[in-house]
Scaffold this motif. Structure first.
Motif, mmCIF file in Angstrom:
data_model
loop_
_atom_site.group_PDB
_atom_site.id
_atom_site.type_symbol
_atom_site.label_atom_id
_atom_site.label_comp_id
_atom_site.label_asym_id
_atom_site.label_seq_id
_atom_site.Cartn_x
_atom_site.Cartn_y
_atom_site.Cartn_z
ATOM 1 N N SER A 53 -13.530 -6.131 30.363
ATOM 2 C CA SER A 53 -12.335 -5.531 30.974
ATOM 3 C C SER A 53 -12.328 -4.025 30.753
ATOM 4 O O SER A 53 -12.011 -3.246 31.663
ATOM 5 N N GLN A 57 -12.787 -0.886 33.524
ATOM 6 C CA GLN A 57 -11.892 0.262 33.650
ATOM 7 C C GLN A 57 -12.651 1.580 33.510
ATOM 8 O O GLN A 57 -12.299 2.577 34.141
ATOM 9 N N ASN A 60 -13.913 2.576 36.761
ATOM 10 C CA ASN A 60 -12.893 3.267 37.548
ATOM 11 C C ASN A 60 -12.844 4.752 37.227
ATOM 12 O O ASN A 60 -12.706 5.599 38.109
ATOM 13 N N VAL A 93 -0.247 -1.363 31.715
ATOM 14 C CA VAL A 93 -1.675 -1.476 31.437
ATOM 15 C C VAL A 93 -1.930 -1.625 29.939
ATOM 16 O O VAL A 93 -2.780 -2.418 29.516
ATOM 17 N N GLY A 210 -8.437 -5.751 33.908
ATOM 18 C CA GLY A 210 -9.351 -4.628 33.762
ATOM 19 C C GLY A 210 -9.583 -3.871 35.049
ATOM 20 O O GLY A 210 -10.670 -3.374 35.306
ATOM 21 N N GLY A 212 -6.818 -1.694 36.450
ATOM 22 C CA GLY A 212 -5.894 -0.585 36.612
ATOM 23 C C GLY A 212 -4.727 -0.894 37.532
ATOM 24 O O GLY A 212 -3.694 -0.246 37.466
ATOM 25 N N THR A 240 -4.760 4.155 39.880
ATOM 26 C CA THR A 240 -5.755 3.341 39.182
ATOM 27 C C THR A 240 -6.599 4.198 38.242
ATOM 28 O O THR A 240 -6.933 3.785 37.130
ATOM 29 N N SER A 244 -6.570 3.710 34.266
ATOM 30 C CA SER A 244 -7.843 3.254 33.711
ATOM 31 C C SER A 244 -8.265 4.115 32.532
ATOM 32 O O SER A 244 -8.829 3.624 31.552
ATOM 33 N N GLY A 247 -6.277 2.846 29.800
ATOM 34 C CA GLY A 247 -6.744 1.530 29.401
ATOM 35 C C GLY A 247 -7.991 1.584 28.539
ATOM 36 O O GLY A 247 -8.085 0.914 27.507
#
Length: 318
Positions: A53, A57, A60, A93, A210, A212, A240, A244, A247
């Protein structure tokens, strides 16, 4: 090539190639493609640790800026919408990342969760695409938008101008209660609290998965709020990207709390995926205006339903 964090072997050219193809098509709908790369990593590469996950991210973080740049350059970034999405999604998130490593570390259970997310996105879009186009329905609004695009290009061609030079988004009003903007002479408005609430819920789901949240929130913008995909794609991608980054940072921060579990991202795998995604997303954002919105949506639906069905079968067969 061996990826130690993921614990897998893979040819170094495979991840970027797959990421390029996926991101090229998915970025046209305001989606980074991470929701499809996660099944690719789990089912084809055998990467089933919770850190998948975080790696997704990180993809991203590397891939999205190129696509966002194209939307900004073409004047299709609705900034007020973007910031509402970021503010709403960000705390969700972080909550989702905690839920992932605490309650869904098992690959079998996580695949069922992923199947539910993918199926929900797909069915929501199918409903929007197949419902009757009557009255002031959202499907009719999309057709009207396509007609405006054709009219603009015909007029530009007749005047000797470049028909691909699209008008920029024009903000009309932005306040705590609602946001309004114009595009191709049409006005679109929505309530800020609705977008914020949706973004928070989507952030939790996206944090667990994972992705976003862009893959979930973009279809809602189109089907529920009636916004054209050509103007929300940039906002979804930008939201996103920011979430991300948060995250990945959060996964790294909590990794020491789970010493016997792979939680932090596999940097090399994420980088290879990101490089391919960066190229695909840039070209996808550039080519989006040449592809009918409904074609983009149907393409997303088919891939989502296939992947969801595959995971459900795997869950019940094990």
């Amino acid at each position: 090539m061996y990826f130690p964090v993921a614990g897998i072997h893979a040819e170094p050219w495979v991840p970027p190639l797959v990421a390029f193809v996926v991101s090229f098509f998915m970025s046209m709908g305001g989606v980074s493609g991470a929701f499809l790369l996660l099944p690719f990593q789990m089912s084809f590469l055998g990467y089933v640790n919770p850190s998948v996950s975080a790696t997704n991210q990180f993809y991203n973080v590397v891939a999205i800026p190129s696509g966002v740049y194209r939307y900004i350059r073409e004047g299709r970034m609705v900034w007020p919408l973007t910031w509402v999405v970021i503010i709403g999604t960000l705390p969700g998130v972080l909550i989702g990342a905690f839920v992932r490593v605490t309650y869904l570390p098992n690959a079998r259970d996580f695949k069922l969760f992923a199947a539910c997310v993918l199926a929900y996105i797909a069915l929501r879009m199918v409903r929007d695409l197949t419902k009757k186009k009557a009255g002031n329905g959202k499907a009719t609004a999309e057709e009207k938008f396509r007609s405006l695009v054709r009219t603009h290009r015909e007029k530009a061609a007749a005047e000797g101008k470049n028909p691909d030079d699209l008008p920029a988004v024009c903000m009309n009003e932005c306040c705590l209660s609602h946001i309004s903007y114009s595009f191709y002479g049409e006005t679109y408005s929505f309530r800020t609290v609705g977008i914020f609430t949706l973004s928070f819920i989507v952030g939790i789901v996206g944090g667990v998965y994972g992705i976003g949240g862009g893959a979930i929130i973009a279809p809602f913008f189109v089907s529920f709020f009636g916004l054209p995909v050509y103007t929300v794609a940039g906002a979804a991608l930008m939201g996103t990207f920011v979430t991300s980054v948060a995250g990945v940072t959060f996964y790294m921060a909590i990794a020491p709390l789970y010493p016997h579990m792979s939680v932090a991202p596999d940097w090399m795998l994420g980088l290879l995926l990101g490089i391919g995604g960066m190229a695909g997303m840039y070209l996808g954002a550039r080519c989006q205006k040449h592809v009918p919105a409904n074609l983009i949506k149907w393409m997303l639906c088919c891939i989502l339903l296939f992947t969801a069905g595959k995971y459900v079968v795997e869950f019940w067969s094990n």
